[in-house]
Motif scaffolding. Sequence first.
Motif, short mmCIF file in Angstrom:
data_model
loop_
_atom_site.label_atom_id
_atom_site.label_comp_id
_atom_site.label_asym_id
_atom_site.label_seq_id
_atom_site.Cartn_x
_atom_site.Cartn_y
_atom_site.Cartn_z
N MET A 1 0.36 5.91 2.92
CA MET A 1 0.88 6.30 3.79
C MET A 1 2.03 5.24 4.60
N LEU A 2 1.86 4.15 4.65
CA LEU A 2 2.32 2.95 4.44
C LEU A 2 4.43 2.91 4.17
N TYR A 3 3.56 3.82 2.72
CA TYR A 3 4.76 3.68 1.90
C TYR A 3 5.22 4.58 1.75
N ALA A 4 5.26 5.54 2.52
CA ALA A 4 5.75 6.73 2.58
C ALA A 4 6.44 6.89 4.08
N SER A 5 6.21 6.43 4.82
CA SER A 5 6.15 6.41 6.26
C SER A 5 6.71 5.19 6.96
N ILE B 1 -10.01 5.81 -7.07
CA ILE B 1 -9.53 7.54 -6.37
C ILE B 1 -10.87 7.77 -6.42
N THR B 2 -12.24 6.98 -7.32
CA THR B 2 -13.90 8.03 -8.01
C THR B 2 -14.74 7.69 -6.02
N THR B 3 -14.06 6.44 -5.03
CA THR B 3 -15.46 6.41 -4.49
C THR B 3 -14.45 6.39 -3.33
N PRO B 4 -15.56 5.98 -2.60
CA PRO B 4 -15.15 6.68 -0.78
C PRO B 4 -13.94 5.65 -0.16
N TYR B 5 -13.99 4.34 -0.31
CA TYR B 5 -13.18 3.32 -0.24
C TYR B 5 -11.36 3.54 -0.86
N GLY B 6 -12.07 3.39 -2.22
CA GLY B 6 -10.51 3.89 -3.07
C GLY B 6 -9.50 5.13 -2.53
N GLN B 7 -10.81 6.72 -2.43
CA GLN B 7 -9.55 7.37 -1.14
C GLN B 7 -9.19 6.73 -0.12
N ARG B 8 -9.78 6.42 0.85
CA ARG B 8 -9.12 6.05 1.55
C ARG B 8 -7.92 4.73 1.52
N ASP B 9 -9.09 3.67 0.91
CA ASP B 9 -7.20 3.43 0.19
C ASP B 9 -5.65 3.46 0.13
N MET C 1 6.52 12.52 5.72
CA MET C 1 4.98 12.03 4.42
C MET C 1 5.55 12.74 3.75
N GLY C 2 6.03 11.72 2.19
CA GLY C 2 6.10 13.35 1.21
C GLY C 2 5.34 13.63 0.57
N LEU C 3 5.12 13.89 -0.42
CA LEU C 3 3.65 15.08 -1.23
C LEU C 3 2.62 14.05 -2.23
N PRO C 4 3.15 12.77 -2.16
CA PRO C 4 1.65 11.92 -2.99
C PRO C 4 1.58 11.76 -1.85
N ALA C 5 1.50 11.53 -0.85
CA ALA C 5 1.07 10.55 0.43
C ALA C 5 -0.11 11.59 0.90
N LEU C 6 0.31 12.94 1.03
CA LEU C 6 0.14 14.31 1.62
C LEU C 6 -1.19 14.73 0.32
N LYS C 7 -0.92 14.22 -0.88
CA LYS C 7 -2.06 14.65 -1.58
C LYS C 7 -3.06 13.71 -1.63
N ALA C 8 -2.39 12.05 -1.59
CA ALA C 8 -3.90 11.59 -1.32
C ALA C 8 -5.02 11.76 0.36
N LEU C 9 -3.66 11.62 1.41
CA LEU C 9 -4.92 11.48 2.03
C LEU C 9 -5.52 13.39 2.96
N GLY C 10 -4.76 13.90 1.19
CA GLY C 10 -6.03 14.94 0.94
C GLY C 10 -7.24 14.54 1.14
N ILE C 11 -6.88 14.24 -0.49
CA ILE C 11 -8.73 14.15 -0.69
C ILE C 11 -9.52 12.65 0.05
N TYR C 12 -9.10 12.12 0.89
CA TYR C 12 -9.49 11.33 1.26
C TYR C 12 -10.36 12.20 2.21
#
Length: 242
Positions: free
Chosen positions: A148-152, A134-142, A188-199
């Motif tokens: 999101m796939l897992y949470a939703s 998650i230090t790279t744009p691609y990693g943040q997207r992935d 969505m749950g909080l982990p997905a929202l957090k990851a989405l916010g970073i992306y």
Amino acid sequence: MRRLLDSYIRHLEVERNASPYTVRNYINDLEGNYRRGPEKGFIQFLRLKEVKSLDEVNHHTLRGYIAWLMEQGVVRASIARKLSAVRSFYRFLVREGMLQSSPLEEMSTPKLDRRLPDFLTTQEMERLLKAPDITTPYGQRDSALIEMLYASGLRVSELVSLDADQVNHTDGEIRVWGKGNKERMVLMGLPALKALGIYLSHGRPELLNRRKTKSRDNALFLNRYGGRIKQRRVQKILDEYA
């Protein structure tokens, strides 16, 4: 047969608003896909047996088709799917008055083998979710994509079709247009929202800057060129992390 099949495909596309993927599967099951070799399609079998018209088909023809599929090594689940496509095709033809009756009215579908689904353990799922850098744009997207796939529980096709404005960050809701063009709300749950916010704060703006053309596409998940990511690419991403 070609004319009747074309009428049915138009029915799927226009009246039933079936997805291109669904339409393609019906074509493969009914006609076969000759670009990739024999696809064991129903009409392909009729031509092989020199059956000239669909109203010549009876339960003996259908039993021959099932036996032919088994000889080709087709599994029972695929045979059941192909028969379902044939049944739907005939139902349409009878309803439209193109045929008098369907030979599948009193024919049952072969019993399916019951198989337990494959699944990831909790530890394996945790490793998969932590795999992107998650230090790279691609990693943040992935990371956002997998979370999101897992949470939703979204289909991959639904995920790649999402626009940025379909996600409500405050309430953790996603407005989705799914199969049959039906709208629904997904949570969505909080982990997905957090990851989405970073992306959205870091990864997506950087990918968006790589866009070569001034497109109005507001896609949520972007590829390396700043355009909407493709379904096949998401599948490859998951394979690579797995």
